[in-house]
Write a protein that holds these residues in place. Structure first.
Motif, mmCIF file in Angstrom:
data_model
loop_
_atom_site.group_PDB
_atom_site.id
_atom_site.type_symbol
_atom_site.label_atom_id
_atom_site.label_comp_id
_atom_site.label_asym_id
_atom_site.label_seq_id
_atom_site.Cartn_x
_atom_site.Cartn_y
_atom_site.Cartn_z
ATOM 1 N N ASP A 1 0.931 -0.946 0.057
ATOM 2 C CA ASP A 1 -0.029 0.063 0.017
ATOM 3 C C ASP A 1 0.787 1.153 0.073
ATOM 4 O OD1 ASP A 1 -2.513 -1.360 0.197
ATOM 5 O OD2 ASP A 1 -2.348 -1.609 1.974
ATOM 6 N N SER B 1 2.320 5.024 0.776
ATOM 7 C CA SER B 1 2.082 5.923 2.089
ATOM 8 C C SER B 1 2.766 7.177 1.444
ATOM 9 C CB SER B 1 3.105 5.412 2.907
ATOM 10 O OG SER B 1 4.342 5.211 2.577
ATOM 11 N N GLN B 2 3.064 8.195 2.412
ATOM 12 C CA GLN B 2 3.725 9.443 2.087
ATOM 13 C C GLN B 2 2.692 10.463 1.345
ATOM 14 O OE1 GLN B 2 7.024 9.529 2.986
ATOM 15 N NE2 GLN B 2 6.577 7.620 3.471
ATOM 16 N N LYS C 1 -2.716 5.286 -5.136
ATOM 17 C CA LYS C 1 -3.160 5.076 -3.658
ATOM 18 C C LYS C 1 -4.505 5.385 -3.671
ATOM 19 C CE LYS C 1 -2.495 7.374 0.933
ATOM 20 N NZ LYS C 1 -2.263 6.129 1.663
ATOM 21 N N SER D 1 6.872 2.568 -0.519
ATOM 22 C CA SER D 1 6.984 2.159 0.973
ATOM 23 C C SER D 1 8.003 3.026 1.782
ATOM 24 C CB SER D 1 7.854 0.705 0.790
ATOM 25 O OG SER D 1 8.946 0.761 0.221
#
Length: 472
Positions: free
Chosen positions: A87, A89-90, A210, A435
């Motif tokens: 998944d 992120s960020q 995302k 990641s």
């Protein structure tokens, strides 16, 4: 600085970055004269300067060759990536980066904005003003869902330089490249699907994945040749990947141009596993080499490549004009366009079409490629002067982004927090990974450099890096 000195700096920078290895024959005088729009005598003077610097040697009846080069900074390492889909992120640091660019007091090294102050854009601003002043209300109305035919014709002509021969009917105008990528992803993928991406990768494309509830599988990427085909094939054998998304030309953030043989091999892999390729070519026209590199799309004979691009990096992002060549997925792409933004604004489409038709676009490109090459030499020198020894830097072959890799103990999130009170903003390496990898890396924009402003900022950045390293 004279034009021959500017050209000498560009060629010298290419030699020092390893784009022209020792012993390689350099471009002919006439080729450089045509590429940079200067006289033959200017090129000859530039070569004499490089001979004086002991970087070039002339061989009778053979031309000019690289004789020596200064020690180069090492290239960024090929990073190990997660072995499974993750998944993404960020989002919060990406949002902070986007918001930083609207503050005029901030020195923004992290954004993706080109130089929009160039005099070569004046014909475009005049075209916009002229069309806005007309009593023709058609510029205020909707155009076709797939965009102005006038503009699509001009883009189709431009694409010949990248090896693609397609008609205007194969193109759909979008609201920037970001929408083109969004349309491409939604045309071939669904919620929960896995998309393979080059790593490091453009944060905007990953945030799109995302937002649509998809996962990214990061594939190791070489800073010179691009995505690892060996690692990609292993991933295709192991996971139900629906698409490959990458930027093979003037890559963001590493700056490489993927060799043609590897582009063909990538396409063969996609054909073997019957999956789509989403190709981001938004920086392709800013390649320093001439002619510009071919797209993967130019080798595609079964329509599985969805090509995405825009004028946001070559002209100005505020125009919000991009396009997609969706290949076999055109019907789906048109539907995604309709439920997204509908028709794209008409006025900027017509102004850009006029700008291209008058020959001003190619003049502007030539000027910007020249400027960005000069700026690359400057910022690379500043980074090597002020950053710690052992710093690794990319060797961009186009565009205006430099990728910098610091010691593994370095955390550029901490660096960014220290820089904020000093009104300096960078793009942290972690946002270029699904990641959150590359915490010891950063991306620097060198589109518009002022030695009085940006050199002290790089120096201050280096001082804070030394400070953080000493305290780690």
């Amino acid at each position: 600085m004279n034009r021959y000195e500017q050209l000498a700096n560009i060629l010298g920078g290419r030699i020092e970055q390893g784009l022209y290895p020792v012993g390689q024959r350099l471009p002919s005088v006439r080729m450089l004269s045509s590429e940079h729009g200067v006289s033959v005598s200017t090129v000859q003077q530039a070569y004499r300067v490089l001979e004086d610097r002991l970087l070039v040697e002339a061989r009778p009846k053979s031309g000019y060759f690289v004789s020596a080069s200064k020690p180069q900074a090492a290239l960024p390492a090929v990073c190990r990536t997660p072995q499974r889909p993750v998944d993404i992120s960020q989002w919060e640091p990406v949002l902070a980066l986007i918001n930083s660019r609207i503050n005029p007091a901030v020195i923004v090294f992290g954004g993706g904005t080109p130089d929009i102050s160039s005099a070569s854009l004046k014909p475009l601003t005049r075209a916009l003003a002229r069309m806005a002043q007309r009593q023709d209300l058609s510029t205020l109305g909707y155009d076709s869902i797939d965009g102005s035919k006038i503009l699509r014709d001009q883009i189709a002509r431009l694409m010949i330089d990248s090896g693609s021969h397609m008609s205007a009917e194969n193109l759909v105008i979008t609201t920037g490249c970001h929408e083109a990528l969004s349309i491409a992803i939604r045309s071939v993928c669904q919620v929960g699907d896995i998309v393979a991406v080059d790593s490091p990768s453009f944060h905007g494309a990953m945030q799109t994945l995302k937002g649509f509830g998809m996962k990214a599988l990061e594939i190791p990427t070489d800073p010179v040749t691009g995505i690892s085909l060996e690692a990609l094939e292993m991933a295709l054998e192991q996971w139900p990947i629906k698409a490959i998304q990458l930027t093979p030309n003037c890559n963001n953030p590493l700056g490489y141009n993927m060799p043609d043989d590897r582009k063909r091999a990538l396409l063969r892999l996609a054909q073997a596993y019957d999956i789509a390729i989403i190709e981001d070519d938004v920086y392709g026209d800013l390649a320093y080499q001439y002619p510009r590199p071919r797209t993967i799309t130019s080798f595609d004979d079964d329509g599985r490549v969805l090509l995405c691009s825009s004028f946001s990096k070559t002209l100005a992002p505020g125009l919000r004009i991009g396009w997609i060549a969706p290949g076999r997925y055109r019907d789906r792409a048109i539907h995604m366009k309709y439920i997204g933004t509908g028709a794209t604004a008409t006025l900027p489409q017509l102004a850009i079409a006029d700008f291209i038709r008058q020959g001003d676009y190619l003049i502007h490109l030539r000027r910007m490629r020249y400027q960005y090459q000069q700026n690359l030499c400057l910022i690379t020198d500043w980074v090597r002067e002020y950053f710690p020894a052992g710093v690794r830097v990319s060797r961009p072959q186009g565009g205006f982004m430099l990728w910098v890799e610091l010691d593994e103990k370095m955390d550029t999130q901490r660096l960014n927090r220290l820089l904020e009170p000093e009104n300096i903003h960078i793009a942290m390496g972690s946002i270029f990974s699904a990641s959150g990898k590359y915490r010891n890396c950063l991306r620097l924009n060198y589109a518009q450099l002022d030695s009085q402003i940006h050199k002290p900022a790089i120096k201050r950045m280096g001082e804070l890096i030394h400070q953080l390293m000493a305290n780690s």
